[in-house]
Design a protein around this motif. Sequence first.
Motif, PDB file in Angstrom:
ATOM      1  N   GLY A   1      28.044  43.475  -4.471  1.00 49.11           N
ATOM      2  CA  GLY A   1      28.182  44.844  -4.920  1.00 49.11           C
ATOM      3  C   GLY A   1      28.591  45.789  -3.813  1.00 49.11           C
ATOM      4  O   GLY A   1      29.371  46.726  -4.032  1.00 49.11           O
TER       5      GLY A   1
ATOM      6  N   LEU B   1      30.608  40.983  -9.850  1.00 48.57           N
ATOM      7  CA  LEU B   1      29.661  41.183  -8.755  1.00 48.57           C
ATOM      8  C   LEU B   1      28.415  40.321  -8.958  1.00 48.57           C
ATOM      9  O   LEU B   1      28.469  39.277  -9.576  1.00 48.57           O
ATOM     10  CB  LEU B   1      29.330  42.669  -8.639  1.00 48.57           C
TER      11      LEU B   1
ATOM     12  N   TYR C   1      21.521  44.752 -12.681  1.00 50.17           N
ATOM     13  CA  TYR C   1      22.560  43.763 -12.965  1.00 50.17           C
ATOM     14  C   TYR C   1      22.629  43.434 -14.443  1.00 50.17           C
ATOM     15  O   TYR C   1      21.705  43.697 -15.210  1.00 50.17           O
ATOM     16  CB  TYR C   1      22.288  42.482 -12.176  1.00 50.17           C
TER      17      TYR C   1
ATOM     18  N   GLN D   1      25.836  46.933 -13.008  1.00 43.11           N
ATOM     19  CA  GLN D   1      26.362  46.748 -11.656  1.00 43.11           C
ATOM     20  C   GLN D   1      26.775  45.309 -11.368  1.00 43.11           C
ATOM     21  O   GLN D   1      26.965  44.925 -10.210  1.00 43.11           O
ATOM     22  CB  GLN D   1      25.344  47.246 -10.627  1.00 43.11           C
ATOM     23  N   SER D   2      26.973  44.535 -12.435  1.00 43.92           N
ATOM     24  CA  SER D   2      27.553  43.205 -12.271  1.00 43.92           C
ATOM     25  C   SER D   2      29.065  43.223 -12.427  1.00 43.92           C
ATOM     26  O   SER D   2      29.702  42.175 -12.331  1.00 43.92           O
ATOM     27  CB  SER D   2      26.936  42.227 -13.276  1.00 43.92           C
TER      28      SER D   2
END
Length: 420
Positions: free
Chosen positions: A169, A191, A350, A395-396
């Motif tokens: 990330g 990510l 995530y 946030q993946s």
Amino acid sequence: MAPAARKKVLHKVADRIEAEALELAVLGVRDNGTELNMALKAEPGSAAGTFRYYAEALDKVYGEIAPTAPDVLGLVHREPVGVVGAIVPWNFPLMIGAWKLAPALAAGNSVVLKPAETASLSLLRLAEICMECGLPDGVLNVVTGQGSVAGEALALSHDVDVLVFTGSGATGRRLLQYSAASNLKRVYLELGGKSPNVVFADAPDLAQAAKVSAMGIFRNSGQVCVAGSRLLVERSIHDDFVSMLADEAKKLRVGDPLDLSSQVGAINSETQLMGNLGFVEDAIKEGNTIALGGSRILESTGGYYMEPTIITDVAPGHRVAREEVFGPVLAVTAFDSDEDALRIANSTDYGLAAGVWTSNLSRAHRMVAGIRAGVVHVNTYGGSDNTVPLGGVKQSGNGHDKSMHAFDKYFDLKTAWMQL
């Protein structure tokens, strides 16, 4: 090239990958320490299949005719984006490299590929294979070097139209900044993950669930983006299931990745190993229990090996439950209800993958709908193929590798509006 000509080249590449599978797998293992038995399937085996998939798919992608007034013709053309920059990680360079290269080349683009600093051998050989199979000079370029130098230059280049990346990330954020500082190139990111593997008491086969869950975190020493690194177990079976899983983990032979009897290979680097051990130290400080492993092994060899590690009594807020370890470290948390399981499963930043084990079909559908992840496995973990997309939420990352949806990254849409 016409689509038929591109198809022939990509099929030849797949043939050569298959013919050199052992050599390519060994090159990768020497770089990253993946156990050879897994590497053969996951690296050249997967890459050859990926090139074949997109070779067959490329002439099945059509433009569109819009429904317009009788005196207007509206056409939607799909055009190659131009130059694709691809930055890939060290854990499965050939497999992930193929996920980027094959659809980008099939769509008619040129590619500049930047391997990880510690794993470039198999991708350099792949570039040679592509040239030998008729890919024109300059269409595929492999540039090695440090991410802070070669990767940054690629991301800041005004000649790169699209950037695709698999990795951390922190690096993904920098790439977005570089896009903003240069030509606003589109950036697609796959990510990290902190994937929950949720086991209910009514799982159809708890012994099989334990076996598959063990491999879901410990294969390749946990260095897998979709690794089931958080185990959520219904409280009524928690102790028994953890014991079953520990028994499966104890059976795994950790050792030289080029030894065919090894089931788990090496950690990629000393830095990665020390980071893994740091998570264990922090878990102890936070009051977690080390139920299995937790230490470096085979230190006398000078290699980087770590015991499969199971940590229990983990609360959702603990570090080992929040941050990606990218090592053979499993965090175990008990839950009491479906709602509790969903809350814990979704409690990280995530959203890459997840697993659910249950015999209740309604529960399975509710969990698939409720877990925020790009992939949700039911009564299995891992093993999907090129027919389905892989991508994350939260946030993946964004965008998708694999399947026909991967083409979306490598085509531009152009409208032609014609007055007849």
